[in-house]
Design a protein around this motif. Structure first.
Motif, PDB file in Angstrom:
ATOM      1  N   HIS A 162       2.222  -0.126 -13.787  1.00  0.00           N
ATOM      2  CA  HIS A 162       1.502  -0.868 -12.462  1.00  0.00           C
ATOM      3  C   HIS A 162       1.308   0.287 -11.343  1.00  0.00           C
ATOM      4  O   HIS A 162       0.522   1.086 -10.611  1.00  0.00           O
ATOM      5  CB  HIS A 162       0.405  -2.213 -12.713  1.00  0.00           C
ATOM      6  CG  HIS A 162      -0.572  -1.837 -11.831  1.00  0.00           C
ATOM      7  ND1 HIS A 162      -2.028  -1.568 -11.829  1.00  0.00           N
ATOM      8  CD2 HIS A 162      -0.387  -2.418 -10.028  1.00  0.00           C
ATOM      9  CE1 HIS A 162      -2.438  -2.047 -11.391  1.00  0.00           C
ATOM     10  NE2 HIS A 162      -2.748  -2.289 -10.107  1.00  0.00           N
ATOM     11  N   ILE A 163       2.384  -0.076 -10.678  1.00  0.00           N
ATOM     12  CA  ILE A 163       2.711   0.317  -9.014  1.00  0.00           C
ATOM     13  C   ILE A 163       3.246   1.763  -9.774  1.00  0.00           C
ATOM     14  O   ILE A 163       2.437   3.213  -8.684  1.00  0.00           O
ATOM     15  CB  ILE A 163       3.944  -0.047  -8.923  1.00  0.00           C
ATOM     16  CG1 ILE A 163       3.349  -1.883  -8.673  1.00  0.00           C
ATOM     17  CG2 ILE A 163       4.126  -0.002  -7.441  1.00  0.00           C
ATOM     18  CD1 ILE A 163       4.974  -1.833  -7.971  1.00  0.00           C
ATOM     19  N   ALA A 164       3.920   2.400 -10.497  1.00  0.00           N
ATOM     20  CA  ALA A 164       3.779   3.598 -10.936  1.00  0.00           C
ATOM     21  C   ALA A 164       3.362   4.434 -10.807  1.00  0.00           C
ATOM     22  O   ALA A 164       2.892   5.580 -10.937  1.00  0.00           O
ATOM     23  CB  ALA A 164       5.112   3.821 -11.924  1.00  0.00           C
ATOM     24  N   SER A 165       2.006   4.239 -11.477  1.00  0.00           N
ATOM     25  CA  SER A 165       0.503   4.569 -11.947  1.00  0.00           C
ATOM     26  C   SER A 165       0.160   5.009 -10.260  1.00  0.00           C
ATOM     27  O   SER A 165      -1.487   6.467 -10.358  1.00  0.00           O
ATOM     28  CB  SER A 165      -0.811   3.859 -11.994  1.00  0.00           C
ATOM     29  OG  SER A 165      -1.098   2.807 -11.800  1.00  0.00           O
ATOM     30  N   GLY A 166       0.433   5.043  -8.599  1.00  0.00           N
ATOM     31  CA  GLY A 166       0.407   5.248  -7.592  1.00  0.00           C
ATOM     32  C   GLY A 166      -1.395   4.634  -7.634  1.00  0.00           C
ATOM     33  O   GLY A 166      -1.250   4.397  -6.043  1.00  0.00           O
ATOM     34  N   ALA A 167      -2.275   3.473  -8.228  1.00  0.00           N
ATOM     35  CA  ALA A 167      -3.035   2.974  -7.816  1.00  0.00           C
ATOM     36  C   ALA A 167      -2.418   2.149  -6.251  1.00  0.00           C
ATOM     37  O   ALA A 167      -3.603   2.527  -5.453  1.00  0.00           O
ATOM     38  CB  ALA A 167      -3.588   2.315  -8.743  1.00  0.00           C
ATOM     39  N   VAL A 168      -1.690   1.592  -6.200  1.00  0.00           N
ATOM     40  CA  VAL A 168      -1.578   0.539  -5.294  1.00  0.00           C
ATOM     41  C   VAL A 168      -1.353   0.993  -4.045  1.00  0.00           C
ATOM     42  O   VAL A 168      -2.039   0.749  -2.671  1.00  0.00           O
ATOM     43  CB  VAL A 168       0.048   0.019  -5.264  1.00  0.00           C
ATOM     44  CG1 VAL A 168      -0.109  -1.045  -4.296  1.00  0.00           C
ATOM     45  CG2 VAL A 168       0.058  -1.212  -7.024  1.00  0.00           C
ATOM     46  N   GLU A 169      -0.603   2.151  -3.733  1.00  0.00           N
ATOM     47  CA  GLU A 169      -0.183   3.570  -2.373  1.00  0.00           C
ATOM     48  C   GLU A 169      -1.355   3.656  -2.145  1.00  0.00           C
ATOM     49  O   GLU A 169      -1.667   3.743  -0.785  1.00  0.00           O
ATOM     50  CB  GLU A 169       0.881   4.677  -3.079  1.00  0.00           C
ATOM     51  CG  GLU A 169       2.669   3.866  -3.567  1.00  0.00           C
ATOM     52  CD  GLU A 169       2.835   2.878  -3.183  1.00  0.00           C
ATOM     53  OE1 GLU A 169       2.984   3.442  -1.509  1.00  0.00           O
ATOM     54  OE2 GLU A 169       3.217   1.985  -2.807  1.00  0.00           O
ATOM     55  N   ALA A 170      -2.671   4.415  -3.172  1.00  0.00           N
ATOM     56  CA  ALA A 170      -3.718   4.952  -2.540  1.00  0.00           C
ATOM     57  C   ALA A 170      -4.355   3.984  -2.103  1.00  0.00           C
ATOM     58  O   ALA A 170      -5.845   4.025  -0.859  1.00  0.00           O
ATOM     59  CB  ALA A 170      -5.022   5.048  -4.010  1.00  0.00           C
ATOM     60  N   LEU A 171      -4.506   2.485  -2.825  1.00  0.00           N
ATOM     61  CA  LEU A 171      -5.316   1.385  -1.971  1.00  0.00           C
ATOM     62  C   LEU A 171      -4.937   0.759  -0.882  1.00  0.00           C
ATOM     63  O   LEU A 171      -5.578   1.040  -0.050  1.00  0.00           O
ATOM     64  CB  LEU A 171      -5.596   0.366  -3.085  1.00  0.00           C
ATOM     65  CG  LEU A 171      -5.347  -1.247  -2.635  1.00  0.00           C
ATOM     66  CD1 LEU A 171      -6.348  -2.081  -3.898  1.00  0.00           C
ATOM     67  CD2 LEU A 171      -4.592  -1.973  -1.603  1.00  0.00           C
ATOM     68  N   LEU A 172      -3.139   1.023  -0.349  1.00  0.00           N
ATOM     69  CA  LEU A 172      -2.979   1.045   0.782  1.00  0.00           C
ATOM     70  C   LEU A 172      -3.095   1.633   1.613  1.00  0.00           C
ATOM     71  O   LEU A 172      -3.283   1.421   3.007  1.00  0.00           O
ATOM     72  CB  LEU A 172      -1.293   0.677   0.856  1.00  0.00           C
ATOM     73  CG  LEU A 172      -0.530   0.069   1.702  1.00  0.00           C
ATOM     74  CD1 LEU A 172      -0.919  -0.944   2.241  1.00  0.00           C
ATOM     75  CD2 LEU A 172       1.023  -0.379   1.245  1.00  0.00           C
ATOM     76  N   ALA A 173      -3.195   3.331   1.430  1.00  0.00           N
ATOM     77  CA  ALA A 173      -3.014   3.879   2.337  1.00  0.00           C
ATOM     78  C   ALA A 173      -5.052   3.782   2.575  1.00  0.00           C
ATOM     79  O   ALA A 173      -5.188   3.756   4.151  1.00  0.00           O
ATOM     80  CB  ALA A 173      -3.451   5.419   1.676  1.00  0.00           C
ATOM     81  N   GLN A 174      -5.938   3.399   2.419  1.00  0.00           N
ATOM     82  CA  GLN A 174      -7.041   3.711   2.244  1.00  0.00           C
ATOM     83  C   GLN A 174      -6.986   2.022   3.183  1.00  0.00           C
ATOM     84  O   GLN A 174      -8.417   2.361   4.493  1.00  0.00           O
ATOM     85  CB  GLN A 174      -7.880   2.640   1.461  1.00  0.00           C
ATOM     86  CG  GLN A 174      -9.477   2.517   2.091  1.00  0.00           C
ATOM     87  CD  GLN A 174      -9.962   4.158   2.244  1.00  0.00           C
ATOM     88  OE1 GLN A 174     -10.364   4.812   1.474  1.00  0.00           O
ATOM     89  NE2 GLN A 174      -9.896   3.821   3.791  1.00  0.00           N
TER      90      GLN A 174
END
Length: 222
Positions: A162-174
């Protein structure tokens, strides 16, 4: 006038002036915060944000939250009590605020991976309970945080994917963009239906939530 009495009187006058200045400053700060909150209403709640409580509750508590923050840990039991005091009437929306840098970011990754598996609240409680074990710098601390997540049933392999998908980074950036827009400078920072909490006293948060619950009840009964 006797000098013995003049000095205390002057001191009282100075104190009164100081208190007036403090009150004026606090009132100005409150108004400024409220104005900024209204201007940034769209930045308060995002569809990706974790929600605890009734999703359709009329009263929304927004917490700008850092899982590595000791004050956030101290506030959390009282926040849960408030939600329990007004069942169906309140919801907690968590906005991530990674002020402890990589330590916070790693914990947020874990929380979001846990949320993808339906284990967000259990992982949040466990990470806060064991906060001291994983908030020291280094790889050992990160391993401890992951071990805590695993102890409440998080599948580590799925979490890493899930982390590798990049979803968390996008959420965190927002979330980081939003906390800057709202003007958040410390954690925890609370807003209740857009109204900022101007105190670090949990009782003040309870009172603000209660007043909003009552206000919403009256508005719907009219």
């Amino acid at each position: 006038m006797n000098r013995r009495f003049v000095v205390p009187i002057l001191a009282l006058v100075a104190l009164a002036g100081f208190l007036v200045a403090v009150f004026t400053y606090q009132r100005h700060t409150l108004r400024a915060a409220q104005a900024q909150a209204l201007q940034q209403a769209d930045a308060m709640v995002r569809s990706h944000s974790p929600v605890i409580g009734s999703v359709n509750a009329p009263v929304t508590i927004v917490e700008f939250f850092d899982p590595a923050c000791e004050a956030c840990k101290a506030f959390h039991p009282r926040v849960k009590q408030i939600l329990a005091s007004f069942p169906g009437k309140t919801r907690l929306v968590i906005r991530y605020t990674p002020f402890h840098r990589e330590t916070s970011v790693e914990a947020i990754r874990i929380l979001e991976a846990a949320r993808s598996q339906g284990k967000f609240e259990a992982t949040l409680e466990a990470l806060l309970e064991g906060q001291r074990a994983w908030t020291v710098p280094g790889a050992i601390a990160s391993a401890r945080a992951w071990a805590i997540a695993q102890s409440v049933g998080v599948d580590i392999e799925l979490a890493q994917k899930h982390i590798a998908s990049g979803a968390v980074e996008a959420l965190l950036a927002q979330d980081v963009d939003d906390l800057k827009a709202v003007g958040v400078r410390a954690t925890p920072t609370f807003f209740v239906n857009g109204r900022p909490l101007q105190s670090t006293d949990p009782d003040s948060l309870f009172d603000l939530v209660k007043s909003e619950v009552e206000r919403m009840r009256k508005s719907t009964s009219q």
